[in-house]
Scaffold this active site. Sequence first.
Site, PDB file in Angstrom:
ATOM      1  N   GLY A 185      35.601  14.800   4.896  1.00  0.00           N
ATOM      2  CA  GLY A 185      35.790  16.061   5.609  1.00  0.00           C
ATOM      3  C   GLY A 185      35.957  15.893   7.102  1.00  0.00           C
ATOM      4  O   GLY A 185      36.125  16.856   7.815  1.00  0.00           O
ATOM      5  N   CYS A 186      35.914  14.657   7.581  1.00  0.00           N
ATOM      6  CA  CYS A 186      36.157  14.437   9.003  1.00  0.00           C
ATOM      7  C   CYS A 186      37.593  13.973   9.190  1.00  0.00           C
ATOM      8  O   CYS A 186      38.058  13.100   8.464  1.00  0.00           O
ATOM      9  CB  CYS A 186      35.237  13.370   9.547  1.00  0.00           C
ATOM     10  SG  CYS A 186      33.550  13.925   9.691  1.00  0.00           S
ATOM     11  N   GLN A 187      38.270  14.551  10.177  1.00  0.00           N
ATOM     12  CA  GLN A 187      39.647  14.136  10.432  1.00  0.00           C
ATOM     13  C   GLN A 187      39.689  12.738  11.020  1.00  0.00           C
ATOM     14  O   GLN A 187      40.527  11.934  10.670  1.00  0.00           O
ATOM     15  CB  GLN A 187      40.311  15.133  11.368  1.00  0.00           C
ATOM     16  CG  GLN A 187      41.394  15.880  10.643  1.00  0.00           C
ATOM     17  CD  GLN A 187      42.497  16.299  11.554  1.00  0.00           C
ATOM     18  OE1 GLN A 187      42.451  16.089  12.760  1.00  0.00           O
ATOM     19  NE2 GLN A 187      43.504  16.903  10.985  1.00  0.00           N
TER      20      GLN A 187
END
Lengths: 143, 407
Positions: A52-54
């Site tokens: 979920g982290c870019q």
Amino acid sequence: MSDIKQVQEEIIDEFSILEGDRESTIFYIMELGNQLDEFPEEARLDENLIKGCQSKVWLTTEVKDQKIIFKADSNTDITKGLISLLIRVLSGRSPKEIIDEDLYFIEKIGMGNIIGSQRSNGLASMIKQMKLYAIAYQSKLNV
Amino acid sequence: MTLNIQHIREEFPVLDQEVNGKPLIYMDNAATTQKPKRVLEALSAYYTHDNSNIHRGAHTLADRATRSFEKTRTLIKEFINASEEEEIIFTKGTTEGINLVAATFGRKFIEPGDEIIISTLEHHSNIVPWQMLCEETGAKLKVIPINDKGELIMEEFDKLLSEKTKLVAVVHASNALGTINPVKKIIDKSHEVGAKVLIDGAQSSAHLAIDVQALDCDFFVMSAHKIYGPTGLGVLYGKREILEAMPPYQGGGEMIKEVTFEKTTYNEIPFKFEAGTPNIADVIAFQKALEFVKELGKENIRKHEEDLLHHAERQLKDIKGFIPVGTADKKVSVLSFLIKDMHPFDVGVMLDAAGIAVRTGHHCTQPLMNRFDIEGTVRASFSVYNTKEEVDKLCESVRKIAKLKNK
């Protein structure tokens, strides 16, 4: 060590000096990232990546004296700075503290406006992951 | 003619604002351009006075809307110098134009063993539809490689071309690097082996003079929103005889001549490819964007943008840690770069904090980024309303940011 609330108040104080100036705030966050403890190269594994982290964020945990020690790293400096804040607040705490405490400092320092919506989601994923570790460890203790 | 940029800026109300306490410097024009007041007013005027469905109604409003809608088609024909209006098909944008060609021309004319050539510079919209088509038909996708400056290696293209080549689809100007491709040469060579050519003009159409007859391309696609027009609107140009040979794209509405439950006959081009109620208001408002470009003159626009690019390049090249990505001899006004030991996202966020809007990331060109072995870049792209002072501010900020890691 001071409690979670106290550390949050300290951070709020530090950021208030920047008076909401976005440029200075971002430079300051990056500076915090540089101060983060060295992350072991061998822990840079896909299994330690937070979903979920870019940008890439690796997170590891160990337990010492029933306290959870978090270590983290990222391939971007701003994210690293954000993690350093979370680690300052949550690392070395008991699982119960981590689960129960509300991280109000994030909103108080206006993080949403500073880092934008994409990174806010990433930050939320990091907190979620840290809390999940705490819950998992807590349930182990209770068994 | 030297353009009066301050005067031009007055046409763009969006530019007159502060972000993060700094005057907005909008340099994400390769993603989308801002819209002049006259386009906004045309949108409002259409809904206020003329709103009506086109081509069918017998009443006055429908007639006015139809005429105005078709006038845009005529202006686009002139804008790209097509030989007739029927060769201009309205789409949702460049991406839909490419998908339309893949779905209709592709299914009818591409067979197992055929080859489609694209280039390393393509954005995903000019890669994925062809990959899908190849999977369906058993055709093969071939890719023209590039050199380290980000230019196509034409000798390699020559080697890829053969009797098997049925279609060549290449970008006119790269969105990620700015490279202007030698499309005329590509078209001529492709025609020698009997292949058709699609030119992706998404990035070129606002900056370069487009003459589809002189180019002799078979298809040309572009998006209105990159030419100061509304979003959700694009154009597919195709040569009449090819469009006529292609099956329809979607079924319903305007594309029908006659329907019985036994058989449907299709309308003539361009309507054969325009199913359903089109984006009437935006098509009509696009006239004003075309008029804006015509008034300024593409040569003047290009000259100004080129000056800005060179002005930036001169200042940036000596900054410690500044790494340009894409240094082709011929470029549109795209400045793609990295700062040593810094993530492009961080640079983008820091520029935003200084009021400067740029794009960071892979720019929907992941294979191109892989070619350079990078995750992405920071991209500043200039438009006619950008000023030298804005470029100075960009360079000043880049210098300041680069210093953090490159002392």
